[in-house]
Motif scaffolding. Structure first.
Motif, PDB file in Angstrom:
ATOM      1  N   ALA A  74       3.923  12.858   1.432  1.00 41.09           N
ATOM      2  CA  ALA A  74       2.905  13.129   2.462  1.00 41.09           C
ATOM      3  C   ALA A  74       2.723  11.943   3.410  1.00 41.09           C
ATOM      4  O   ALA A  74       2.430  12.122   4.590  1.00 41.09           O
ATOM      5  CB  ALA A  74       1.577  13.481   1.807  1.00 41.09           C
ATOM      6  N   LEU A  75       2.878  10.722   2.922  1.00 40.79           N
ATOM      7  CA  LEU A  75       2.621   9.543   3.776  1.00 40.79           C
ATOM      8  C   LEU A  75       3.913   8.897   4.289  1.00 40.79           C
ATOM      9  O   LEU A  75       3.870   7.935   5.052  1.00 40.79           O
ATOM     10  CB  LEU A  75       1.785   8.508   3.016  1.00 40.79           C
ATOM     11  CG  LEU A  75       0.352   8.910   2.672  1.00 40.79           C
ATOM     12  CD1 LEU A  75      -0.375   7.727   2.016  1.00 40.79           C
ATOM     13  CD2 LEU A  75      -0.419   9.370   3.902  1.00 40.79           C
ATOM     14  N   GLY A  76       5.068   9.400   3.800  1.00 41.11           N
ATOM     15  CA  GLY A  76       6.331   8.832   4.277  1.00 41.11           C
ATOM     16  C   GLY A  76       6.507   7.370   3.891  1.00 41.11           C
ATOM     17  O   GLY A  76       6.982   6.542   4.670  1.00 41.11           O
ATOM     18  N   VAL A  77       6.096   7.015   2.664  1.00 39.43           N
ATOM     19  CA  VAL A  77       6.313   5.636   2.185  1.00 39.43           C
ATOM     20  C   VAL A  77       7.384   5.646   1.085  1.00 39.43           C
ATOM     21  O   VAL A  77       7.724   6.701   0.553  1.00 39.43           O
ATOM     22  CB  VAL A  77       5.003   5.024   1.618  1.00 39.43           C
ATOM     23  CG1 VAL A  77       3.972   4.828   2.714  1.00 39.43           C
ATOM     24  CG2 VAL A  77       4.439   5.876   0.486  1.00 39.43           C
ATOM     25  N   MET A 119       0.881  -1.198   0.000  1.00 39.90           N
ATOM     26  CA  MET A 119       0.000   0.000   0.000  1.00 39.90           C
ATOM     27  C   MET A 119       0.893   1.215   0.000  1.00 39.90           C
ATOM     28  O   MET A 119       2.044   1.095   0.315  1.00 39.90           O
ATOM     29  CB  MET A 119      -0.882  -0.046   1.269  1.00 39.90           C
ATOM     30  CG  MET A 119      -1.953  -1.067   1.191  1.00 39.90           C
ATOM     31  SD  MET A 119      -3.174  -0.939   2.500  1.00 39.90           S
ATOM     32  CE  MET A 119      -2.453  -1.933   3.799  1.00 39.90           C
ATOM     33  N   PRO A 120       0.407   2.386  -0.375  1.00 38.99           N
ATOM     34  CA  PRO A 120      -0.914   2.714  -0.846  1.00 38.99           C
ATOM     35  C   PRO A 120      -1.194   2.256  -2.274  1.00 38.99           C
ATOM     36  O   PRO A 120      -0.272   2.186  -3.082  1.00 38.99           O
ATOM     37  CB  PRO A 120      -0.961   4.235  -0.760  1.00 38.99           C
ATOM     38  CG  PRO A 120       0.339   4.675  -0.166  1.00 38.99           C
ATOM     39  CD  PRO A 120       1.265   3.537  -0.232  1.00 38.99           C
ATOM     40  N   THR A 140       2.447  10.039  -7.389  1.00 42.49           N
ATOM     41  CA  THR A 140       3.334   9.127  -6.662  1.00 42.49           C
ATOM     42  C   THR A 140       4.261   9.923  -5.749  1.00 42.49           C
ATOM     43  O   THR A 140       4.399   9.616  -4.566  1.00 42.49           O
ATOM     44  CB  THR A 140       4.138   8.267  -7.655  1.00 42.49           C
ATOM     45  OG1 THR A 140       3.234   7.514  -8.467  1.00 42.49           O
ATOM     46  CG2 THR A 140       5.079   7.324  -6.924  1.00 42.49           C
ATOM     47  N   PRO A 147       8.861   4.876  -2.727  1.00 44.70           N
ATOM     48  CA  PRO A 147       8.228   4.905  -4.059  1.00 44.70           C
ATOM     49  C   PRO A 147       7.679   3.543  -4.492  1.00 44.70           C
ATOM     50  O   PRO A 147       6.555   3.440  -4.999  1.00 44.70           O
ATOM     51  CB  PRO A 147       9.351   5.384  -4.972  1.00 44.70           C
ATOM     52  CG  PRO A 147      10.220   6.217  -4.078  1.00 44.70           C
ATOM     53  CD  PRO A 147      10.168   5.544  -2.729  1.00 44.70           C
ATOM     54  N   ASP A 148       8.445   2.482  -4.242  1.00 43.18           N
ATOM     55  CA  ASP A 148       7.977   1.176  -4.772  1.00 43.18           C
ATOM     56  C   ASP A 148       6.833   0.575  -3.953  1.00 43.18           C
ATOM     57  O   ASP A 148       6.338  -0.523  -4.258  1.00 43.18           O
ATOM     58  CB  ASP A 148       9.144   0.187  -4.895  1.00 43.18           C
ATOM     59  CG  ASP A 148       9.769  -0.139  -3.551  1.00 43.18           C
ATOM     60  OD1 ASP A 148       9.180   0.242  -2.502  1.00 43.18           O
ATOM     61  OD2 ASP A 148      10.827  -0.767  -3.541  1.00 43.18           O
ATOM     62  N   VAL A 185       4.112   2.408  -3.743  1.00 45.90           N
ATOM     63  CA  VAL A 185       2.961   3.130  -4.304  1.00 45.90           C
ATOM     64  C   VAL A 185       2.575   2.543  -5.658  1.00 45.90           C
ATOM     65  O   VAL A 185       3.389   2.484  -6.593  1.00 45.90           O
ATOM     66  CB  VAL A 185       3.283   4.641  -4.486  1.00 45.90           C
ATOM     67  CG1 VAL A 185       2.051   5.377  -5.030  1.00 45.90           C
ATOM     68  CG2 VAL A 185       3.746   5.251  -3.169  1.00 45.90           C
ATOM     69  N   THR A 216       2.434  11.337  -2.814  1.00 44.92           N
ATOM     70  CA  THR A 216       2.109  10.276  -1.850  1.00 44.92           C
ATOM     71  C   THR A 216       3.331   9.900  -1.008  1.00 44.92           C
ATOM     72  O   THR A 216       3.242   9.790   0.218  1.00 44.92           O
ATOM     73  CB  THR A 216       1.586   9.036  -2.616  1.00 44.92           C
ATOM     74  OG1 THR A 216       0.444   9.430  -3.393  1.00 44.92           O
ATOM     75  CG2 THR A 216       1.204   7.924  -1.656  1.00 44.92           C
TER      76      THR A 216
END
Lengths: 72, 72, 72, 72, 72, 72
Positions: free
Chosen positions: A31-34, A1-2, A25, A36-37, A39, A28
């Motif tokens: 803002a969400l601190g994830v 996710m996301p 991407t 790249p891979d 997303v 995201t």
């Protein structure tokens, strides 16, 4: 996710769609601190006749606008 | 909101789809007490080979029905 | 099919949701010429903080409206 | 229920898609203890340009791989 | 891809849901020839009052069944 | 349109989710050339036990990581 699923109207260029996918991407990731891979983005293009607001499809809306233009 | 996403089989006429979109928009406005321009409808048409009940696609079902008809 | 998936805001009564489901099922049966038991409806209720227009969630919109009301 | 919606890349054969639908229907019947006719499967095929991981569409990925192959 | 989104009724145990997720992942890997880590599964549990066939929610269906049982 | 539906894991703060919604709305307005009030965003939060990669839910993954940590 996301996992991001986007419904858009048919008709945009490949270049615009690629820019859009990169832009959301990056937004995201930031803002969400994830990473790249993590997303995933899925684009679902709808024909104008398959999307409606207030019971009127975007195809009808375009037809009505053209009729008004001709009549004016 | 409300956002209404409908999956239907491919093959209906534009006129029927437009009637359907108007009908569920009106039903939604009346039952939920929202304004028409708050209601969005999205149609997703699936080919018969992409929808299945009990593991059998609607395309297979049509093929099997045709085979039975020929054999009878 | 048809499979109807509806996103609505949290907060409606059970009675209203049941009326809504019956209304769009009837509208679908009539407009698409399908049998009632071919129509499936799924309701997805979103909290106000999980639905946004123009980048503002419905929760923020309600908070801002309340702030404005208090200030006037 | 259950209603199973699957997003896959375009390009698989009809035979493979039918095998896949049967396989996940059987797996669902067995694992959830439901009857086959309670299981609905919907396939949504996405063009490679409409699915992205880390901001790169599968179409771009294929293009980049081909470029690297040519250059090597 | 594949991304598998499953709508089921609320109420199943964690163990059953885990078995189900493993089973459809394995079925997908085998039938589509993809690697396990390419398969994502998302479960969406609906309350019985949010899923309807022929305009009747599963909650109404359960209530009606209970009423008939009491009356018999 | 565009209608953006995002699946994320449960657990983020309201502030983070609001920032995220604003960020992808702005990115969409800029990349697709639409007006802000044309962009709708819907967040769907999944419990860790309802999202899986390679047949393992994020809940199982967290449990396994905790078990390894204890054992080390």
């Amino acid at each position: 996710m996301p996992i991001i699923s986007v419904v858009i109207a048919e008709g945009r260029t490949t270049a615009m769609k690629r820019r859009f996918i990169r832009a959301i991407t990056e937004a995201t990731v930031e803002a969400l601190g994830v990473k790249p891979d993590q997303v995933r983005v899925m684009l679902n293009e709808l024909p104008l006749g398959h999307y409606a607001v207030a019971g009127e499809t975007f195809a009808e809306r375009a037809e009505n606008a053209a009729t008004i233009k001709e009549a004016s």
